[in-house]
Design a protein around this motif. Sequence first.
Motif, mmCIF file in Angstrom:
data_model
loop_
_atom_site.group_PDB
_atom_site.id
_atom_site.type_symbol
_atom_site.label_atom_id
_atom_site.label_comp_id
_atom_site.label_asym_id
_atom_site.label_seq_id
_atom_site.Cartn_x
_atom_site.Cartn_y
_atom_site.Cartn_z
ATOM 1 N N ASN A 65 -6.365 0.017 -1.313
ATOM 2 C CA ASN A 65 -5.897 1.069 -2.218
ATOM 3 C C ASN A 65 -4.442 1.396 -1.908
ATOM 4 O O ASN A 65 -3.958 1.099 -0.817
ATOM 5 N N SER A 83 -10.461 4.849 -1.231
ATOM 6 C CA SER A 83 -10.636 3.409 -0.994
ATOM 7 C C SER A 83 -11.339 2.771 -2.195
ATOM 8 O O SER A 83 -12.163 3.400 -2.847
ATOM 9 N N HIS A 85 -6.264 11.664 3.488
ATOM 10 C CA HIS A 85 -6.903 10.465 2.968
ATOM 11 C C HIS A 85 -7.796 10.818 1.805
ATOM 12 O O HIS A 85 -8.107 11.968 1.586
ATOM 13 N N LYS A 102 0.808 -1.223 0.000
ATOM 14 C CA LYS A 102 0.000 0.000 0.000
ATOM 15 C C LYS A 102 0.839 1.270 0.000
ATOM 16 O O LYS A 102 0.359 2.337 -0.350
ATOM 17 N N GLU A 118 -15.800 3.200 4.610
ATOM 18 C CA GLU A 118 -15.226 2.268 5.564
ATOM 19 C C GLU A 118 -16.080 2.156 6.830
ATOM 20 O O GLU A 118 -16.902 3.030 7.119
ATOM 21 N N ARG A 176 1.865 2.285 2.932
ATOM 22 C CA ARG A 176 1.180 2.856 4.107
ATOM 23 C C ARG A 176 2.178 3.097 5.233
ATOM 24 O O ARG A 176 3.017 2.242 5.496
ATOM 25 N N SER A 235 -8.022 -0.974 3.801
ATOM 26 C CA SER A 235 -8.599 -0.830 2.470
ATOM 27 C C SER A 235 -7.530 -1.148 1.416
ATOM 28 O O SER A 235 -6.352 -0.848 1.620
HETATM 29 MG MG MG Z 1 -7.889 3.055 4.142
#
Ligand code: MG
Length: 342
Positions: free
Chosen positions: A146, A152, A237, A58, A181, A60, A144
């Motif tokens: 993405n 997402s 986000h 991701k 979400e 992330r 998620s």
């Molecule tokens: Mg997310």
Amino acid sequence: MKTEYYKINGSAEDVTALEKAGEILRNGGLVAFPTETVYGLGASALSPTAAEKIYAAKGRPSDNPLIVHVAHPEDADELAITSSLYYELAERFMPGPLTVIMPKRECVPDAVTGGLSTVAVRCPENKTARRLILAAGVPVAAPSANRSGRPSPTSASHVKLDMDGRIDMLIDGGDCEIGVESTVVTIVDGRCTVLRPGAVTEGMLSEVCSSVSVDKAVTDPALAGEHPESPGMKYKHYAPLADVILAEGDLGDFVSYVNENAGEKDAVFASRNESALFSCRVLETGESGTPAELNHSLYSLLRMADELSLERVYIKCPPREGEYLALFNRLIRAAGGKITKI
Ligand code: MG
Ligand code: AMP
């Protein structure tokens, strides 16, 4: 890596494919799968190396914890120190779009919780998701599906665009019903605090718990600061490449404002019933603009705005409460925290 793609079709092949996906998860691989909220990117929640693969795929930040998905509400006992309030919430809202944060047990690795002493648990309602978790035989950590910072994914095609070649398997179960979400709550001493709003609203939670509040960062991203209750709230986000103009005013003023300002590379989000009011390009949010329709279409329209290389999208600011709160929370972040008063 080559990403294997499988579309759920209701035949006996589904069983074989889900067993294979379960085996991939058990062995530390990554599988993207549908839930009723958005598509999730799953890995074994008991394996630090598997969880680390999620962050890598991701892009992330590693201090943003993952939600752990279980097949039955009572499976939370293996992961967390549950309470009577957890079971009261579970009775009413699980399986469903509610995530509950509780003190974690030792078996949950730091890689899953971003080093926190708590763990977020959810029991999804989507049949494919539940069959997959059962087939895996382990709890499934899944954010998620993405790339970090992108909206997402609410369909398998969104996941494919972001994740093709980065994950082992993608299970296509059609479009996600809800589209935003899950509601995330913490429960401490019999009190419930909403850290992220979703389809389970504050009002619905109040029917089960006598003390429900909403964290301030839900409506004011600036208050998330460096150390919000929910680490995910501090990141920008849900952002498309286009500027999101979140305009606050009544419908008449909104229509005039958009028609005066929107150019060729701009669009407005509006329901089919209202689309004739606008002179610019309209991205339709559904028939009549109910909160459920708006939630359902939000992320795919934000993605469409990128595909069309739009410069600006105009969106009428929804109320900051009730069924609209989840939408407001996503939009204020997509708009970089700014509301345009008209
Ligand atoms: Mg997310
Ligand atoms: P996503 O995985 O994209 O659905 O995001 C999960 C959300 O849950 C993020 O905003 C996380 O910060 C939040 N979350 C997950 N676990 C915890 C936890 N233990 N404490 C607080 N927030 C959490």
